[in-house]
Scaffold this motif. Sequence first.
Motif, PDB file in Angstrom:
ATOM      1  N   UNK A 172       0.852  -1.228   0.148  1.00 14.97           N
ATOM      2  CA  UNK A 172      -0.239  -0.101  -0.095  1.00 14.97           C
ATOM      3  C   UNK A 172       0.925   1.240   0.006  1.00 14.97           C
ATOM      4  N   UNK A 173       1.698   1.307   1.049  1.00 17.23           N
ATOM      5  CA  UNK A 173       2.469   2.581   1.250  1.00 17.23           C
ATOM      6  C   UNK A 173       3.562   2.798  -0.014  1.00 17.23           C
ATOM      7  N   UNK A 174       4.127   1.675  -0.340  1.00 14.53           N
ATOM      8  CA  UNK A 174       5.070   1.672  -1.326  1.00 14.53           C
ATOM      9  C   UNK A 174       4.440   2.307  -2.812  1.00 14.53           C
ATOM     10  N   UNK A 175       3.706   1.732  -3.271  1.00 12.69           N
ATOM     11  CA  UNK A 175       2.920   2.275  -4.382  1.00 12.69           C
ATOM     12  C   UNK A 175       2.402   3.629  -4.129  1.00 12.69           C
ATOM     13  N   UNK A 176       1.794   3.980  -2.844  1.00  9.56           N
ATOM     14  CA  UNK A 176       1.296   5.388  -2.654  1.00  9.56           C
ATOM     15  C   UNK A 176       2.253   6.479  -2.791  1.00  9.56           C
ATOM     16  N   UNK A 177       3.421   6.021  -2.109  1.00 10.33           N
ATOM     17  CA  UNK A 177       4.635   7.008  -2.321  1.00 10.33           C
ATOM     18  C   UNK A 177       5.155   7.158  -3.711  1.00 10.33           C
ATOM     19  N   UNK A 178       4.905   6.118  -4.640  1.00  8.68           N
ATOM     20  CA  UNK A 178       5.660   6.511  -5.813  1.00  8.68           C
ATOM     21  C   UNK A 178       4.721   7.327  -6.476  1.00  8.68           C
ATOM     22  N   UNK A 179       3.457   7.470  -6.268  1.00  3.83           N
ATOM     23  CA  UNK A 179       2.550   8.498  -7.081  1.00  3.83           C
ATOM     24  C   UNK A 179       2.856   9.964  -6.356  1.00  3.83           C
ATOM     25  N   UNK A 180       3.002   9.985  -4.973  1.00  2.39           N
ATOM     26  CA  UNK A 180       3.347  11.169  -4.394  1.00  2.39           C
ATOM     27  C   UNK A 180       4.904  11.813  -5.096  1.00  2.39           C
ATOM     28  N   UNK A 181       5.708  10.648  -5.008  1.00  3.98           N
ATOM     29  CA  UNK A 181       7.092  11.302  -5.611  1.00  3.98           C
ATOM     30  C   UNK A 181       6.995  11.545  -7.123  1.00  3.98           C
ATOM     31  N   UNK A 182       6.050  11.307  -7.862  1.00  8.43           N
ATOM     32  CA  UNK A 182       6.377  11.372  -9.553  1.00  8.43           C
ATOM     33  C   UNK A 182       4.990  12.122  -9.859  1.00  8.43           C
ATOM     34  N   UNK A 217       8.185   2.408   4.124  1.00  6.59           N
ATOM     35  CA  UNK A 217       8.438   3.730   3.427  1.00  6.59           C
ATOM     36  C   UNK A 217       9.699   3.911   2.587  1.00  6.59           C
ATOM     37  N   UNK A 218      10.994   3.721   2.857  1.00  5.94           N
ATOM     38  CA  UNK A 218      12.106   3.742   2.252  1.00  5.94           C
ATOM     39  C   UNK A 218      12.146   2.642   1.344  1.00  5.94           C
ATOM     40  N   UNK A 219      11.720   1.296   1.776  1.00  3.58           N
ATOM     41  CA  UNK A 219      11.887   0.105   0.902  1.00  3.58           C
ATOM     42  C   UNK A 219      10.891   0.415  -0.256  1.00  3.58           C
ATOM     43  N   UNK A 220       9.510   0.766   0.087  1.00  5.16           N
ATOM     44  CA  UNK A 220       8.740   0.929  -1.006  1.00  5.16           C
ATOM     45  C   UNK A 220       8.889   1.967  -2.023  1.00  5.16           C
ATOM     46  N   UNK A 221       9.541   2.980  -1.353  1.00  2.93           N
ATOM     47  CA  UNK A 221       9.863   4.303  -2.116  1.00  2.93           C
ATOM     48  C   UNK A 221      11.073   3.886  -3.174  1.00  2.93           C
ATOM     49  N   UNK A 222      11.981   3.107  -2.862  1.00  2.00           N
ATOM     50  CA  UNK A 222      13.047   2.657  -3.570  1.00  2.00           C
ATOM     51  C   UNK A 222      12.595   1.705  -4.674  1.00  2.00           C
ATOM     52  N   UNK A 223      11.734   0.655  -4.220  1.00  7.03           N
ATOM     53  CA  UNK A 223      11.292  -0.496  -5.317  1.00  7.03           C
ATOM     54  C   UNK A 223      10.249   0.237  -6.523  1.00  7.03           C
ATOM     55  N   UNK A 224       9.396   0.849  -5.764  1.00  8.29           N
ATOM     56  CA  UNK A 224       8.513   1.376  -6.876  1.00  8.29           C
ATOM     57  C   UNK A 224       8.669   2.694  -7.618  1.00  8.29           C
TER      58      UNK A 224
END
Length: 461
Positions: free
Chosen positions: A284-294, A377-384
């Motif tokens: 959930x949070x990994x993919x959500x962070x991807x949208x926020x970062x991009x 959070x950092x793991x999901x941000x890095x992957x996605x």
Amino acid sequence: MSLTQLQLNNLSVAKDVGKAFGILSGIASDRFPTSFLLIIGAFLSFIGYGVQWLVVSHRISPLPYWLMCVFLCMGGNSSTWMNTAVLVTCIRNFPHHRGPVSGILKGYVGLSTAIFTDICTALFSSDPSTFLLMLTLVPTLISLIAVFALHQSPPSSTSSQHSQETHFFHIFNILAVIVASYLLAFDITGRHGRLLSLLFSFGLVLLLAMPLLVPLYLALFRSRHDGGDDVENREPLIEEKDYSGGRVKEEVKKRQPLIGEEHRVDEMVKTVEFWVLFVSFLCGVGTGLCVMNNMGQIGLAIGKSGMSRPLWNAASQILMAVGYIAMAMSFPGSLYIGSMLVGICYGVRLTITVAVASELFGLKYYGLLYNILILNLPLGSFIFSGLIAGYLYDAQATKEAGGASTCFGPHCYMLVFVIMAFVCVLGCGLDLVLAIRTRKVYSKIHQQKILEHSSLTSTSS
């Protein structure tokens, strides 16, 4: 600096990597007072964001890319010390209201971005250096003030105190909705004059200060004697049987605790429930962070500038997947619909998981538990974001002079959204597994709440 999308994403990842070091704040929260965590957070925030402000405002020459990543990491790590101090203290102070506590705190964390952005827009015309200066000074000052105000206190022990807490949490929720509506009204009404912007900023500060009226009220009008029947404050949620005999007690201490009882970290990581919660949280949070970062690049590419808590998590994953599919289809308005769904579900995911973790594994080592979970959070941000979105975007983008790359069209992020939708469906499945495995625990929690409600009703009548 001419950077590729992958390099830009890695700057965002560096900020999130700082949260990986939040495990240090979790360990510290079990050994040091809240004030220590707040002071460390204030120091890291001041240095991390302060150096970024010096660079952006051209007061010093640009730093090497790797060094900027270090200071972004420090800025990101500062929030883990502040969040841990506030969240752990509040959860322990209000164990009967874990859901409202985590919801209100995470809600204000979500609003904080809009608060800083709108104030900067209203007063300083969205100047990036001023925005960074605000991030340097405001959290630092608030944390230092909180050193004297935030401390652990005994939880409510009577029905009247429990009822009063519930009433005040309703007030906090209403204030959060008012603040959100106030910010939304300012954002959708377009450009504003200088006077109106000043009035908006003044009104926002007043709204943010209104929760302080609650402790002021308690200090002035709280009665000396709290009436009502005692409401049992049971920790852990599942009671242990009272064994007699030293040998039997020793055996009980050595056994693996049940879900709902207090867990040490080594005991927690041996449970299936923890890893199901951890991986579903990552989805959930990994993919959500991807949208926020991009979000900026996504907008450019598209052409726009009573259930148990695990079941709620499962529902949020499905809605998040719908949001990703909407953005992948790129129909008119899809960016707004998709980002709204993703944002709501991301907030739901954070709020519920915080409460679930405390209910399943207890509060004794909650600071460390919370920071282990937010390693996602950092793991999901890095992957996605750092890997999947960065590489796929650069593969579709057109190279420009200086090494930068830009992509226009729905195809830029379509595959990224499809992948993340699939991951959310996987996360939903894991949440359903967790809901099945913990149904007895939540049945017991539900029965306990019914008993407490009955006690409060009988006392007030």
